[in-house]
Design an enzyme around this catalytic site. Structure first.
Site, PDB file in Angstrom:
ATOM      1  N   CYS A  22      -0.774   7.123   7.938  1.00 43.32           N
ATOM      2  CA  CYS A  22       0.140   6.554   8.808  1.00 43.32           C
ATOM      3  C   CYS A  22      -0.462   5.573   9.805  1.00 43.32           C
ATOM      4  CB  CYS A  22       0.451   7.628   9.811  1.00 43.32           C
ATOM      5  SG  CYS A  22       1.197   8.988   9.173  1.00 43.32           S
ATOM      6  N   GLY A  49       2.465   3.348   6.206  1.00 44.97           N
ATOM      7  CA  GLY A  49       3.503   4.515   6.100  1.00 44.97           C
ATOM      8  C   GLY A  49       4.823   4.189   6.143  1.00 44.97           C
ATOM      9  N   ASN A 123      -2.709   9.614  12.889  1.00 45.75           N
ATOM     10  CA  ASN A 123      -2.814   9.177  11.782  1.00 45.75           C
ATOM     11  C   ASN A 123      -4.244   9.976  11.274  1.00 45.75           C
ATOM     12  OD1 ASN A 123      -4.775   5.973  10.684  1.00 45.75           O
ATOM     13  ND2 ASN A 123      -3.767   7.439   9.386  1.00 45.75           N
ATOM     14  N   GLY A 124      -3.767  10.298  10.117  1.00 44.37           N
ATOM     15  CA  GLY A 124      -5.050  11.430   9.489  1.00 44.37           C
ATOM     16  C   GLY A 124      -4.529  12.833   9.105  1.00 44.37           C
ATOM     17  N   TYR A 274      -8.539  -0.837  -0.223  1.00 44.07           N
ATOM     18  CA  TYR A 274      -7.062  -0.884  -0.604  1.00 44.07           C
ATOM     19  C   TYR A 274      -6.384  -0.555   0.586  1.00 44.07           C
ATOM     20  CZ  TYR A 274      -2.591   0.784  -2.137  1.00 44.07           C
ATOM     21  OH  TYR A 274      -1.200   0.958  -2.384  1.00 44.07           O
TER      22      TYR A 274
END
Ligand code: SF4
Length: 491
Positions: A22, A49, A123-124, A274
């Site tokens: 995210c 995301g 996020n995670g 990436y």
């Protein structure tokens, strides 16, 4: 269809890209249009995301949230943003790593107690969600995400200051979490002790209408974001990274820092390969510069005689530039990408579907014909994409196709917020490099070594998570208790 249609992996629907957990964004800036700042911040983080997007705002007395499935630009328009008024806001763009991709699981999540409301963006991925869930009363939450559990736990005790409750809770929370959250008046941010996912603090210059504090100092606006690229888009200057194990409280008194755990930095190596935008800086190192350097190292480790170096657009581009620079082989564009086809909402007919990768990539025959090619990509997940590309290049007249990959073989799944395939689905989980080469139909195949990649980041190996490459997980994993649908399974 996952992905934003622009990343190299999503060229084949059967070979899904590694999906990031995210993007998160938060802003505290009285007098500014905080919902629009958040919108643009999320816009810059869209690559992290693409399933849902949401913004929460507060003007001091109540929190308003708007969220929906889709891209940031699809979810919000002028009139919706016009209703989201206040002096602080948080935002989120989501890919599901725990829980299904449904509206109920979109973020920010909201919870309330007698102390007021609390909205949170994450996020995670947590690895002890089931254990944390046991701390909540039965039926306390409806959603199926680790984030919902965290929000409910943070809001559970409304009698204490939020930062106090958070500092007590976080040492019990295991896994990756870069968080922004808010109550009606205050913005908070925190990062797990390993700092697996990035999180940065920025400052809005010359914030209008903020005025001065009681001491006569000029007040300012503050921004927290997953990547520095999101600071740039709103004109905020980079202040610093939020440290692993640090919690920030941001309000009219400024920014206050609290350490809730000893930092044990293990930043995600795959962010450099990436995930992060090329114009982002992590731990003082530009992502684009790292990727070009990896390409140079790849050329040193796996040289080959060839006529042209081409990237798999677009994720292979920086490493291909580095490979060409180091090897002296000319760089060229041999494949043209239909950049936005991945976001089409029209179901392709069977005839079109059979075109597979041709729907997204087209070879430039006049560039390729009669040439010995080096094709550079950032990673291989299942191998379907690279197999199709090798075939397509040969059909377009390439005499040799040498595949070079700017990451080591991805052989292990990620439990900290990146949704790779399972180990059984990862081609490097069961095949040797030579077997993968044969499976792709390439003349040769070379992956950068783990040491080569690590050196290009300029970050010491013991400060990085490299588990998807070497299987050594920095936060111990209980594989029986985790999984994307862990909470749904408990129902
Ligand atoms: S396992 Fe790989 S993708 Fe996951 S956090 Fe570690 S380095 Fe990043």
């Amino acid at each position: 269809m996952k992905g934003d249609g622009r990343l190299g992996h999503d060229l084949d629907p059967g070979d899904r890209a590694p999906q990031d957990a995210c993007g998160v964004f938060g802003v505290w800036a009285p007098g500014e249009d905080v919902s629009k700042l958040t919108y643009y911040g999320l816009y810059a983080l869209q690559h992290r995301g693409q399933e849902s997007a949401g913004i929460a705002v507060s003007e001091g007395s109540r929190i308003l949230i708007y969220k929906d499935m889709g891209l940031v630009a699809q979810v919000f328009d002028e009139s919706i943003l016009g209703t989201l008024r206040g002096h602080l806001a948080i935002g989120h763009c989501r890919y599901s790593t725990t829980g299904s991709s449904v509206w109920e699981n979109a973020q920010p999540t909201l919870s309330s107690s007698e102390g007021g409301g609390l909205a949170l963006a994450h996020n995670g991925n947590l690895i002890n969600t089931a254990e944390l869930m046991e701390r909540l009363p039965a039926g306390a939450i409806k959603a199926t995400t680790d984030t919902e559990v965290l929000t409910a736990l943070l809001a559970q005790d409304g009698s204490r200051p939020v930062e106090e409750a958070a500092a007590e809770l976080f040492p019990e929370v295991k896994g990756a979490y870069s968080l922004v959250w808010m109550n009606e008046t205050t913005l908070f941010a925190a990062r797990d002790p390993q700092g697996i996912r990035p999180l940065v603090l920025g400052r809005l210059p010359g914030t209008a209408n903020v005025g001065q504090d009681r001491a006569g100092n000029e007040k300012t606006g503050w921004v927290v974001a997953s990547e520095t690229a999101a600071l740039d888009i709103v004109g905020a200057s980079f202040v610093r990274e939020i440290e692993p194990g640090e919690l920030l409280t941001i309000d009219e008194r400024g920014v206050r820092s609290l350490r809730f755990a000893t930092p044990e930095p293990k930043g995600c190596l795959f962010e450099y390969v990436y995930l992060a935008r090329p114009d982002t800086t992590i731990a003082g190192r530009g992502v684009q510069a790292t990727r070009v350097e990896v390409g140079r190292a790849l050329a040193r480790e796996h040289p080959v005689e060839a006529d042209l170096v081409i990237p798999t657009p677009e994720s292979g581009t920086p490493a291909a530039i580095g490979y060409a620079e180091q090897s002296g082989i000319p760089y060229g564009q041999g494949l043209v990408k239909n950049s936005y086809v991945g976001r089409t909402f029209i179901q392709p007919s069977q005839t079109i579907r059979q075109l597979g990768i041709r729907l997204k990539l087209n070879p430039l025959r006049e560039v390729i014909e009669g040439k010995r090619l080096v094709v550079v990509d950032d990673s291989i997940v299942r191998g379907n994409t690279q197999r199709a590309i090798v075939k397509m290049l040969r059909e377009a007249g390439a005499t040799e196709v040498h595949v070079r990959i700017s990451s080591p073989p991805v052989a292990w799944p990620c439990f900290y917020g990146i949704d790779f395939a399972t180990r059984a689905e990862l081609i490097a989980g069961s095949l040797s490099v030579e077997e993968i080469r044969a499976s792709l139909g390439a003349d040769s195949l070379g992956y950068i070594s783990l040491d080569g990649l690590t050196q290009a980041t300029t970050i010491p190996a013991d400060r990085l998570c490299r588990a998807c490459f070497d299987g050594r997980y920095p936060i111990p994993i209980d594989q029986d208790r985790i999984g994307k649908y862990v909470l749904e399974a408990q129902r």
